[in-house]
Design a protein around this motif. Sequence first.
Motif, PDB file in Angstrom:
ATOM      1  N   UNK A  90       0.841  -1.187   0.000  1.00 41.74           N
ATOM      2  CA  UNK A  90       0.000   0.000   0.000  1.00 41.74           C
ATOM      3  C   UNK A  90       0.875   1.234   0.000  1.00 41.74           C
ATOM      4  N   UNK A  91       0.391   2.282  -0.613  1.00 45.31           N
ATOM      5  CA  UNK A  91       1.088   3.564  -0.599  1.00 45.31           C
ATOM      6  C   UNK A  91       0.050   4.662  -0.526  1.00 45.31           C
ATOM      7  N   UNK A  92       0.343   5.720   0.222  1.00 46.61           N
ATOM      8  CA  UNK A  92      -0.612   6.810   0.349  1.00 46.61           C
ATOM      9  C   UNK A  92       0.136   8.119   0.524  1.00 46.61           C
ATOM     10  N   UNK A  93      -0.526   9.204   0.265  1.00 51.05           N
ATOM     11  CA  UNK A  93       0.054  10.529   0.444  1.00 51.05           C
ATOM     12  C   UNK A  93      -1.068  11.534   0.632  1.00 51.05           C
TER      13      UNK A  93
ATOM     14  N   UNK B 239      -7.051  -0.568  -6.590  1.00 48.57           N
ATOM     15  CA  UNK B 239      -6.441  -1.243  -7.727  1.00 48.57           C
ATOM     16  C   UNK B 239      -5.737  -0.285  -8.661  1.00 48.57           C
ATOM     17  N   UNK B 240      -6.350   0.893  -8.881  1.00 52.39           N
ATOM     18  CA  UNK B 240      -5.726   1.886  -9.758  1.00 52.39           C
ATOM     19  C   UNK B 240      -4.439   2.422  -9.141  1.00 52.39           C
ATOM     20  N   UNK B 241      -4.450   2.618  -7.836  1.00 50.95           N
ATOM     21  CA  UNK B 241      -3.234   3.087  -7.167  1.00 50.95           C
ATOM     22  C   UNK B 241      -2.106   2.069  -7.308  1.00 50.95           C
ATOM     23  N   UNK B 242      -2.463   0.793  -7.237  1.00 55.02           N
ATOM     24  CA  UNK B 242      -1.439  -0.247  -7.370  1.00 55.02           C
ATOM     25  C   UNK B 242      -0.797  -0.195  -8.755  1.00 55.02           C
ATOM     26  N   UNK B 243      -1.606  -0.004  -9.779  1.00 55.83           N
ATOM     27  CA  UNK B 243      -1.076   0.082 -11.129  1.00 55.83           C
ATOM     28  C   UNK B 243      -0.158   1.300 -11.279  1.00 55.83           C
ATOM     29  N   UNK B 244      -0.517   2.413 -10.642  1.00 55.74           N
ATOM     30  CA  UNK B 244       0.318   3.609 -10.703  1.00 55.74           C
ATOM     31  C   UNK B 244       1.655   3.350 -10.013  1.00 55.74           C
ATOM     32  N   UNK B 245       1.632   2.642  -8.881  1.00 59.16           N
ATOM     33  CA  UNK B 245       2.876   2.338  -8.175  1.00 59.16           C
ATOM     34  C   UNK B 245       3.784   1.425  -9.005  1.00 59.16           C
ATOM     35  N   UNK B 246       3.187   0.507  -9.723  1.00 63.15           N
ATOM     36  CA  UNK B 246       3.980  -0.357 -10.605  1.00 63.15           C
ATOM     37  C   UNK B 246       4.578   0.478 -11.746  1.00 63.15           C
ATOM     38  N   UNK B 247       3.789   1.409 -12.278  1.00 67.52           N
ATOM     39  CA  UNK B 247       4.314   2.293 -13.325  1.00 67.52           C
ATOM     40  C   UNK B 247       5.475   3.136 -12.793  1.00 67.52           C
ATOM     41  N   UNK B 248       5.345   3.637 -11.564  1.00 68.18           N
ATOM     42  CA  UNK B 248       6.445   4.404 -10.960  1.00 68.18           C
ATOM     43  C   UNK B 248       7.714   3.559 -10.882  1.00 68.18           C
ATOM     44  N   UNK B 249       7.554   2.296 -10.463  1.00 64.15           N
ATOM     45  CA  UNK B 249       8.711   1.403 -10.368  1.00 64.15           C
ATOM     46  C   UNK B 249       9.317   1.159 -11.742  1.00 64.15           C
TER      47      UNK B 249
ATOM     48  N   UNK C  93       1.601  -7.569  -5.306  1.00 65.35           N
ATOM     49  CA  UNK C  93       1.188  -6.565  -6.283  1.00 65.35           C
ATOM     50  C   UNK C  93      -0.231  -6.746  -6.808  1.00 65.35           C
ATOM     51  N   UNK C  94      -0.832  -7.914  -6.582  1.00 62.61           N
ATOM     52  CA  UNK C  94      -2.185  -8.149  -7.096  1.00 62.61           C
ATOM     53  C   UNK C  94      -3.267  -7.837  -6.063  1.00 62.61           C
ATOM     54  N   UNK C  95      -2.869  -7.380  -4.867  1.00 65.52           N
ATOM     55  CA  UNK C  95      -3.871  -6.971  -3.881  1.00 65.52           C
ATOM     56  C   UNK C  95      -4.750  -5.870  -4.455  1.00 65.52           C
ATOM     57  N   UNK C  96      -6.028  -5.920  -4.175  1.00 64.02           N
ATOM     58  CA  UNK C  96      -7.006  -4.911  -4.583  1.00 64.02           C
ATOM     59  C   UNK C  96      -7.323  -4.942  -6.075  1.00 64.02           C
ATOM     60  N   UNK C  97      -6.739  -5.859  -6.826  1.00 63.75           N
ATOM     61  CA  UNK C  97      -6.987  -5.893  -8.265  1.00 63.75           C
ATOM     62  C   UNK C  97      -8.029  -6.956  -8.604  1.00 63.75           C
ATOM     63  N   UNK C  98      -8.863  -6.676  -9.613  1.00 64.79           N
ATOM     64  CA  UNK C  98      -9.786  -7.701 -10.084  1.00 64.79           C
ATOM     65  C   UNK C  98      -8.984  -8.735 -10.883  1.00 64.79           C
ATOM     66  N   UNK C  99      -9.647  -9.820 -11.253  1.00 72.76           N
ATOM     67  CA  UNK C  99      -8.940 -10.948 -11.853  1.00 72.76           C
ATOM     68  C   UNK C  99      -8.220 -10.543 -13.136  1.00 72.76           C
TER      69      UNK C  99
ATOM     70  N   UNK D  70      -8.310   7.811  -6.935  1.00 71.94           N
ATOM     71  CA  UNK D  70      -8.118   6.488  -7.518  1.00 71.94           C
ATOM     72  C   UNK D  70      -8.580   5.392  -6.567  1.00 71.94           C
ATOM     73  N   UNK D  71      -9.036   4.299  -7.142  1.00 73.38           N
ATOM     74  CA  UNK D  71      -9.363   3.119  -6.343  1.00 73.38           C
ATOM     75  C   UNK D  71      -8.067   2.431  -5.909  1.00 73.38           C
TER      76      UNK D  71
END
Length: 262
Positions: free
Chosen positions: A84-87, A142-152, A165-171, A139-140
């Motif tokens: 999880x990441x937040x700001x 799941x959307x935040x997770x995708x953004x964090x992966x993009x940052x990486x 990395x698949x937490x909060x994501x749909x299938x 962002x939801x």
Amino acid sequence: MTLSAERVSRAAGGRLILDGVDLSPRPGAMTGLLGPNGSGKSTLLRLLAGVLAPASGVVTLDGRPLDRIGRRDVARRIAVVEQQADTQVELTVLDVVRLGRIPHRRAWAPASAVDEEAVAEAMARTGLTGQADRLWHTLSGGERQRVQIARALAQRPRELLLDEPTNHLDIQHQLDVLALVAALPTTSVVALHDLNLAAMYCDHLVVLSEGRVVASGGPAEVLTADLVAEVYGVRAEVTGTGPGGRPHVRFLGTLTSGPTGG
């Protein structure tokens, strides 16, 4: 050579979290880190990232102890995606992804063409190109997770560490994210709970239980009914009917319950 953990141990609150763990991810491959809650997966990832220091043992990068390498040099090589990441700062998706370029830029220097190219490529690979101006707090999960992966990915790392990395994501997005990571030319270590996703996408698996490695090897070698029973306390049937003949785990119930049916 790449990341390696040799006999690392770590304690917290008087409890041993990791106990003499060895881990040597295969260069360019995707290693899945499995184990129940509390087995030490997240702690091991933090040791590999240099965020935590082992009480004993050593983590090396290209044969050099991680604590003897400058933080900026480590950040240029290793990217981390936390659970999880937040700001509280009002950032856009583009702002967050651009943070991945910080290790590559001098203080106060403007973004270069290479920086912007890396950011655009990372956003395209994660399906975020059309969402650059969206605000982080809208962002939801799941959307935040995708953004964090993009940052990486914008860091263009050689080693990538992902904690669930698949937490909060749909299938669909679970499959998309793991397929993306598996296709990257990076050395990846991914902590996962889903055994079947690990079998589908990982080249190598390492299983932790109570802070120790209890199994390691290819998915077909590691994922057995005996291991699932021993580590997870669950009765399972393991067949080779997954994609590409990889093992598929069918759960039958806990060891203290009757069959679940289906």
